[in-house]
Design an enzyme around this catalytic site. Structure first.
Site, mmCIF file in Angstrom:
data_model
loop_
_atom_site.group_PDB
_atom_site.id
_atom_site.type_symbol
_atom_site.label_atom_id
_atom_site.label_comp_id
_atom_site.label_asym_id
_atom_site.label_seq_id
_atom_site.Cartn_x
_atom_site.Cartn_y
_atom_site.Cartn_z
ATOM 1 N N LYS A 1 -0.079 3.676 -2.578
ATOM 2 C CA LYS A 1 -1.075 4.706 -2.573
ATOM 3 C C LYS A 1 -0.517 6.133 -2.485
ATOM 4 C CE LYS A 1 -4.736 1.627 -0.750
ATOM 5 N NZ LYS A 1 -4.121 0.300 -0.302
ATOM 6 N N SER B 1 -6.183 3.556 3.813
ATOM 7 C CA SER B 1 -5.775 2.497 2.909
ATOM 8 C C SER B 1 -6.902 1.781 2.114
ATOM 9 C CB SER B 1 -4.579 1.877 3.675
ATOM 10 O OG SER B 1 -3.670 1.277 2.565
ATOM 11 N N SER C 1 0.679 -1.180 0.051
ATOM 12 C CA SER C 1 0.010 -0.097 -0.048
ATOM 13 C C SER C 1 0.913 1.309 -0.052
ATOM 14 C CB SER C 1 -0.993 0.029 1.244
ATOM 15 O OG SER C 1 -2.005 -0.868 0.981
ATOM 16 N N LYS D 1 2.986 6.628 5.414
ATOM 17 C CA LYS D 1 2.072 5.496 4.849
ATOM 18 C C LYS D 1 2.590 4.193 5.216
ATOM 19 C CE LYS D 1 -1.511 4.074 2.629
ATOM 20 N NZ LYS D 1 -1.714 3.008 3.615
#
Length: 395
Positions: free
Chosen positions: A70, A130, A67, A233
């Protein structure tokens, strides 16, 4: 004369392509400061302002980003908002492909089919919780299809000069042809912070509620009171392991970006990231050496409408220095060519200031032309030719 602030040092780093006035040395730090031992397959610690790489292990090794992908999805969306191509109040209709039911056993925002959701909520659903479903919804809304959106993501990859990154999804679920590296992720993070400050503010938000479902940001360092972490993140898949990009500042407004990838546990990625960030703050300081827009030297120009041009940097230049060594650094001025010839364009690189510590060149700042200089008239150019001809007789 160069300002006093130039008498400061930098940890020799790998300056990255962020429109900064630094030249890339392409080699690791020459200082004998052993980085902490981390339980990660790859990691990097980068100073945000100077671009100096303070510590690294296999920073260019290709990994499944999970992720962390992202972050680039977020960049594409944030840039579209900044350019006015979409608005945060725009409503997005959730299609079957973006329906939360299509993402079992993975992070999601819990979108419902045909639901009308604002761009602002979807963006938060991507950054804070997420949401894989939110990524698809925004990709379709902004680009018409996920593939078109992925193509845009990879255009930014090329624009940022990333050598070990390629995206094939908008959310980061494992794909054999999707990869990134610790260094590239640090660069993406720095671009978000620098280019999209309003977008970056969302990364500090600790929770998000949608459809009456409250979810917390998975970046546990946001709750750590011993540090000022304000992003970024997390990522995890079975093949990627546990990843975390984190950014923090200290009381001196020094900002560091850490990336750990391939950690074996959820909590471990926080422990390793904190260890890396604390080591950086404890061992280094960052200073502004040259003020953006302020000339540090005036140089003669030949064949131009003006006989002189100021040199400096268009943006503030920073260097990162091991604590206690800033007074030991020396700087020298060097032009790329012996003489400057018109025409010259504002921002054009014509030389550099080279920093030296213990007899070693450790970093350089590109010197830029501070204003345009057009070609001069025929008589002025003829005189300059004569001057240069005479000078050549004594070279």
């Amino acid at each position: 004369m160069l300002p006093k602030a130039i008498k400061k040092s930098v940890i020799a780093g790998l300056a990255f392509a962020l429109s900064l006035p630094f030249t890339a040395f392409g080699e690791e730090t020459p200082f004998n400061l052993a980085p902490p031992q981390l339980n990660a397959q790859t990691f990097i610690l980068m100073d945000y302002n100077s671009g100096a790489v303070l510590a690294a292990l296999n920073p260019d090794q290709r990994q499944y980003p999970a992720s962390l992908t992202k972050m680039m999805t977020s960049y594409v969306i944030g840039d579209a908002i900044k350019q006015g191509r979409i608005r945060t109040t725009d409503k997005v209709t959730i299609t079957d492909s973006a329906w939360g039911r299509n993402f079992p056993d993975s992070s999601k925002m819990f979108l419902n089919l045909n639901q009308q959701v604002s761009v602002a909520d979807l963006n938060r659903g991507i950054i804070i919780v997420s949401g894989n479903d939110a990524c698809v919804a925004m990709a379709e809304h902004l680009s018409g299809s996920t593939q078109n959106f992925i193509d845009t993501m990879n255009k930014y990859v090329a624009q940022f000069g990333l050598k070990n990154t390629h995206f094939t999804t908008v959310h980061g679920l494992d794909d054999a042809n999707q990869y990134s590296s610790a260094r590239d992720m640090a660069i993406i993070g720095a671009h978000i912070i620098r280019d999209l400050p309003e977008e970056y503010k969302i990364y500090a938000e600790k929770e998000f509620t949608f459809n009456k479902i409250k979810q917390q940001n998975r970046n546990g360092l946001l709750w750590d009171k011993s540090m000022n972490v304000d992003g970024m993140k997390t990522g995890h898949t079975s093949q990627a392991g546990y990843n975390l990009v984190a950014s923090a500042t200290n009381a001196d407004n020094m900002r560091l970006i850490s990336v750990v990838m391939g950690v074996s546990s959820f909590k471990g990625r926080e422990i390793e990231s904190k260890k890396l960030l604390q080591w950086g703050f404890n061992n280094f300081d960052t200073f502004k050496t040259i003020e953006g827009g302020k000339a540090v030297s005036n140089q003669t120009v030949y064949y131009g409408s003006s006989g002189e041009v100021p040199l400096g940097v268009l943006q503030d230049a920073f260097i990162t220095v091991p604590k206690g060594r800033n007074a030991d650094v020396k700087a020298r001025f060097q032009l790329d060519d012996k003489y400057l010839y018109a025409p010259l364009t504002k921002g054009q690189k014509v030389g550099k200031v080279i920093y030296q510590l213990d007899g070693k060149d450790i970093a350089a700042v590109n010197l830029q032309v501070m204003q345009d200089v057009e070609e001069g008239g025929i008589f002025g150019k003829a005189w300059d030719w004569l001057v240069l001809t005479v000078k050549s007789l004594f070279d």
